[in-house]
Write an enzyme that holds these catalytic residues in place. Sequence first.
Site, PDB file in Angstrom:
ATOM      1  N   TYR A 126      43.343  49.091  45.459  1.00 20.09           N
ATOM      2  CA  TYR A 126      42.626  50.285  45.573  1.00 20.09           C
ATOM      3  C   TYR A 126      41.307  50.135  46.209  1.00 20.09           C
ATOM      4  CZ  TYR A 126      46.117  51.660  42.219  1.00 20.09           C
ATOM      5  OH  TYR A 126      47.390  52.005  41.667  1.00 20.09           O
ATOM      6  N   PRO A 173      48.367  59.255  42.170  1.00 15.96           N
ATOM      7  CA  PRO A 173      49.586  60.259  41.715  1.00 15.96           C
ATOM      8  C   PRO A 173      49.318  61.574  40.996  1.00 15.96           C
ATOM      9  CG  PRO A 173      48.997  58.374  40.244  1.00 15.96           C
ATOM     10  CD  PRO A 173      47.865  58.392  41.467  1.00 15.96           C
ATOM     11  N   HIS A 196      43.763  56.726  40.656  1.00 18.74           N
ATOM     12  CA  HIS A 196      44.758  55.754  40.149  1.00 18.74           C
ATOM     13  C   HIS A 196      44.026  54.425  39.875  1.00 18.74           C
ATOM     14  CE1 HIS A 196      48.432  54.218  38.927  1.00 18.74           C
ATOM     15  NE2 HIS A 196      49.162  54.540  40.135  1.00 18.74           N
ATOM     16  N   SER A 231      58.482  53.439  41.233  1.00 24.04           N
ATOM     17  CA  SER A 231      58.187  53.116  40.146  1.00 24.04           C
ATOM     18  C   SER A 231      59.024  54.111  39.046  1.00 24.04           C
ATOM     19  CB  SER A 231      56.665  53.881  40.031  1.00 24.04           C
ATOM     20  OG  SER A 231      56.179  53.425  38.719  1.00 24.04           O
TER      21      SER A 231
END
Length: 631
Positions: A89, A102, A328, A542
């Site tokens: 990240y 997300p 996230h 995912s």
Amino acid sequence: MSTLKKQAARGQDSQVLPKVPVPPLKQTLDTYLKCVQHLVKDEQFKKTKTIVEKFGAPGGIGEVLQKKLLERRDKTANWVYDYWLEDMYLNNRLALPVNSSPAMVFPKQTFRDHKDALRFAARLIRRVLEYKSLIDARLLPVDVARGQLAGTPLCMKQYYHLFTSYRYPGLKTDTLKVDMNTASSTSEHMIVACKNQFFMLDVVANNKQLNETEILSQLEKIMKMSENAEEKHPPFGILTSDDRTEWAQAREALIKDQTNQDSLALIESSICVVCLDEPCGLPPSDTNRALMMLHGGGCERNGANRWYDKSMQFVVGMDGVCGVVCEHSPFEGIVMVQCSEFLMKHITGSPLRMVQPSSARALSPPRRLLWKCNSHIQALLGASGDRLQRLVKNLDMDVFTFETYGKEFIKKQKMSPDGFIQVALQLAFYKCRGRLVPTYESASLRRFQEGRVDNIRSATPDVLAFVKSMADEGATFTEKMKRLKDALKAQTDYTIAAITGMAIDNHLLGLLKVSKELKMERPDIFCDETYLASNHFILSTSQVPTTVEMFCCYGPVVPNGYGTCYNPQPHHIVFSVSSFWENTETSSAVFVKALNESLLEIGDLCNSSAAADSQPTESSQTARQPHKSGK
């Protein structure tokens, strides 16, 4: 109360979980070679094998780095956490919307008017405060693992980050700040975004939280204030949608003025952001609602009515398009799911009990956040808006519900639903491209202290053998069924390795990071073409299951890739498939078509196999012709 539940309800701060292990070096290197051999050309693999053997040789660089990692494990709660957070990240320079953040898309709400929408928002805010109280008092029951190796208690630390985190942009790397001091994390305000303006909503007055009626009254005031054209400020939220370095530079320009510093400080210290969106003017299909959550539709719609650095942004559209967008870096999808399900169950599950207005207190009105702008900042706002618009135009999203069967059918075959869906995704990709590619499937490491995720590399040699057999017109049911079972076993074995800390991605990352810390020349294994290709995840997947009607979505992680999130339900499966229009190799619609065919074919195979088991003479019949798919 069962023993498991008693354990679960015990104070979460006293959780003593094992530390995430450092896998044996030889095991990781052997697995790495097995993971890449069938995905690269033979000549390239020979070169890679030599490099890997040299790296892992007795007395070689690998052993030196492994020793350092083992020392680091002894000294830290989680040896990989900081390395992983930076790599996954904080060092990533891409814009947060689509590329990183997300979204959870709530069921379409039916609002008769804006008052209904504000009532929904008021209830949402009340429930957020209730959920935050449970977190702050450490009263959430401890999560317990499901699926593979079910029953293990899981680390709860990510929950403490939901309303206490903020991601600051940096020129080279971002900073994630988490206020873990519960005394000071009793932040008493939220930020409400409305018509691209930002307002401070105090949720506590005279040491008492606002009730629903009071919150509704404040939201109505905010809506009225946002319509005052004379006091309107430029859409500063658009800056947070930009690439991280650009936003860091813009922020430097902003904080030269005290007014801007004060407004930023209020946003950065807030509990969360609540975005009251204008109607988006699009049919409320699953796909359109997913797009509105991921990027807000850009400047011409609600794209500037956001503040992407804040970890939780709850979106309430006047047209009933609602959901939550998450930054996230502080937590994984499951934490977002648990929070979202708590909110939705409590908002939709009970009749609206509004407190009588007579008992509402006289509250000071919400405060509009003020900004100082100059021609330089105005130009930055324009440039950020243009870049968001390009991202909006580029995202190719297709939310698809497969309705022929769901996880109950898969379980009846004595197969893992997650493994089954992963194999179907590989078959779909193979139908589109005639090959397999490095695939990422997130695997939770929450069985360990401060555990986040590692990667399940789903494109195994066994799944390649299976997808090839499905395309082979001469293969029998029996052969295909054997290949399917082998592929599922390989997937399950890798999943168990990953969730028990024995996968390869975090380990290889750790070895690379240690080499940098030791100021070594970058080891050959990490300069090798195979390593670079193996970390270019064309398929990023995912599983995000829910018990309430809602679904998760995100964008691809590479320009020529697909983002594929799936939610297996008893009798259907929801897939959110994303790609980029600018890339000619990908098409979400083509992939969805191939995925639908793949699920039907594997379902047919299972049914035919069951029928053949009851009639042995038919077991060697040639399978039905596969559906053809491609671009």
